[in-house]
Design an enzyme around this catalytic site. Structure first.
Site, PDB file in Angstrom:
ATOM      1  N   PRO A   1     -21.671 -15.351   8.917  1.00 61.94           N
ATOM      2  CA  PRO A   1     -22.991 -15.045   8.368  1.00 61.94           C
ATOM      3  C   PRO A   1     -23.725 -16.320   7.952  1.00 61.94           C
ATOM      4  O   PRO A   1     -23.135 -17.226   7.361  1.00 61.94           O
ATOM      5  CB  PRO A   1     -22.666 -14.178   7.150  1.00 61.94           C
ATOM      6  N   GLU A   2     -25.011 -16.385   8.289  1.00 57.42           N
ATOM      7  CA  GLU A   2     -25.797 -17.558   7.914  1.00 57.42           C
ATOM      8  C   GLU A   2     -26.455 -17.316   6.556  1.00 57.42           C
ATOM      9  O   GLU A   2     -26.332 -16.248   5.960  1.00 57.42           O
ATOM     10  CB  GLU A   2     -26.800 -17.878   9.021  1.00 57.42           C
TER      11      GLU A   2
ATOM     12  N   LYS B   1     -24.048 -20.656   2.256  1.00 57.83           N
ATOM     13  CA  LYS B   1     -23.142 -19.577   2.656  1.00 57.83           C
ATOM     14  C   LYS B   1     -22.180 -19.185   1.543  1.00 57.83           C
ATOM     15  O   LYS B   1     -21.196 -18.484   1.781  1.00 57.83           O
ATOM     16  CB  LYS B   1     -22.359 -20.013   3.900  1.00 57.83           C
TER      17      LYS B   1
ATOM     18  N   ARG C   1     -21.623 -30.348  -3.714  1.00 58.22           N
ATOM     19  CA  ARG C   1     -21.222 -30.728  -2.351  1.00 58.22           C
ATOM     20  C   ARG C   1     -22.165 -30.169  -1.298  1.00 58.22           C
ATOM     21  O   ARG C   1     -22.051 -30.526  -0.121  1.00 58.22           O
ATOM     22  CB  ARG C   1     -19.796 -30.241  -2.066  1.00 58.22           C
TER      23      ARG C   1
ATOM     24  N   ASN D   1     -25.103 -21.550  13.447  1.00 56.23           N
ATOM     25  CA  ASN D   1     -25.270 -21.897  14.854  1.00 56.23           C
ATOM     26  C   ASN D   1     -26.556 -21.348  15.462  1.00 56.23           C
ATOM     27  O   ASN D   1     -27.203 -22.007  16.273  1.00 56.23           O
ATOM     28  CB  ASN D   1     -24.067 -21.397  15.661  1.00 56.23           C
TER      29      ASN D   1
ATOM     30  N   ARG E   1     -18.741 -24.958  17.361  1.00 53.46           N
ATOM     31  CA  ARG E   1     -19.466 -23.766  17.779  1.00 53.46           C
ATOM     32  C   ARG E   1     -20.223 -24.068  19.063  1.00 53.46           C
ATOM     33  O   ARG E   1     -20.563 -25.220  19.340  1.00 53.46           O
ATOM     34  CB  ARG E   1     -20.457 -23.313  16.693  1.00 53.46           C
TER      35      ARG E   1
END
Length: 275
Positions: A2-3, A52, A124, A165, A263
């Site tokens: 999932p984006e 995410k 991060r 992706n 990917r």
């Protein structure tokens, strides 16, 4: 995987369902039983996302950190909920209160963490295009000093949080950029165009639940949302993603594919020559 728009919408829905309540938190699968016991019955203050990553903030500085990974799902269903509600599949964590029950399955991360650990995760991550406080200059600082390709850098969550992706392939195609351009050769103006397009496109994914990137449909969705109407989406809403070997919708050349950063990247070798 999932984006970012999926996690943003999920956080919104969980917040609307549970914020201000004291949900029962259980682990039907058993793998999160200790963590569930630490937060069950506490007030859920907020559900938020960054890229995410999903965070559930409970009272007395208890946080649950969730990352869905490749196969994780977090479903929210209307009730009314009862203690006898059936458990379907391997449910790592269940939130339940009143008319709502939410089941988490298959995440790579589900843990109770401290505020310091939350801060460490956030530190991060790169800027998230869905957040109004995001600073694209932080991403540019990493991009223009790197010898890695822009296709790799867009997938690096430390550069831009939430881009996966599909958005990577589509936004590069939309701006005719070669995915193999080294970050240090990318112009600042090109980066601003990419960022502004992500800021434009990703909220449409939140609103529709689908990634929409072809300009015609983007405009149709924007117009429908502006009128307060549900947008109508065609079956295909991407230009090059998963269209290897098919004609490029812009020039007719065949769409190419290659694994980049783990990917499959899709691009047009004729249209996307600009570096």
């Amino acid at each position: 995987m999932p984006e970012g728009h999926t996690l943003f919408a999920l956080a919104r829905d969980l917040h609307e369902a549970f914020a201000g309540t004291r949900p029962t938190v259980t682990s039907p699968q058993g793998r999160f039983a200790d963590g569930a016991a630490q937060v069950s019955g506490r007030e859920l203050l907020a559900a938020t996302s960054r890229g995410k990553h999903l965070f559930l903030e409970f009272s007395q500085e208890r946080w649950v950190h969730v990352h869905l990974g490749l196969i994780g799902t977090f479903t929210l269903d209307a009730g009314p909920w009862t203690a006898e509600a059936p458990v379907v599949g391997q449910v790592r964590m269940r939130l339940a209160h009143g008319e709502h029950v939410a089941d988490l399955r298959g995440p790579t991360q589900c843990a109770v963490v401290t505020p310091d650990e939350v801060a460490a995760v956030l530190s991060r991550l790169g800027p998230d295009p869905l957040r109004p406080d995001a600073d694209p200059e932080r991403a540019w600082h990493r991009l223009h000093r790197s010898g890695r390709t822009v296709a790799e850098l867009l997938m690096d969550q430390a550069v831009v949080a939430g881009v996966g992706n599909v958005y990577r392939c589509e936004v590069l195609f939309r701006h005719r950029l070669s995915p193999f351009t080294p970050g240090r050769e990318l112009r600042a103006a090109s980066w601003r165009l990419l960022w502004e397009d992500l800021v434009r496109l990703m909220p449409l994914g939140v609103a529709t639940g689908r990634i929409v990137t072809t300009e015609e449909q983007v405009r149709q969705v924007e117009a429908a949302l502006g009128r307060g109407e549900p947008p109508r989406l065609a079956e295909r809403t991407s230009a090059v993603y998963r269209r290897q070997g098919q004609p490029c919708p812009r020039c007719g050349s065949r769409v190419r594919s290659q694994v980049v950063a783990g990917r499959t990247l899709y691009w047009c070798g004729r249209c996307q020559r600009r570096r």
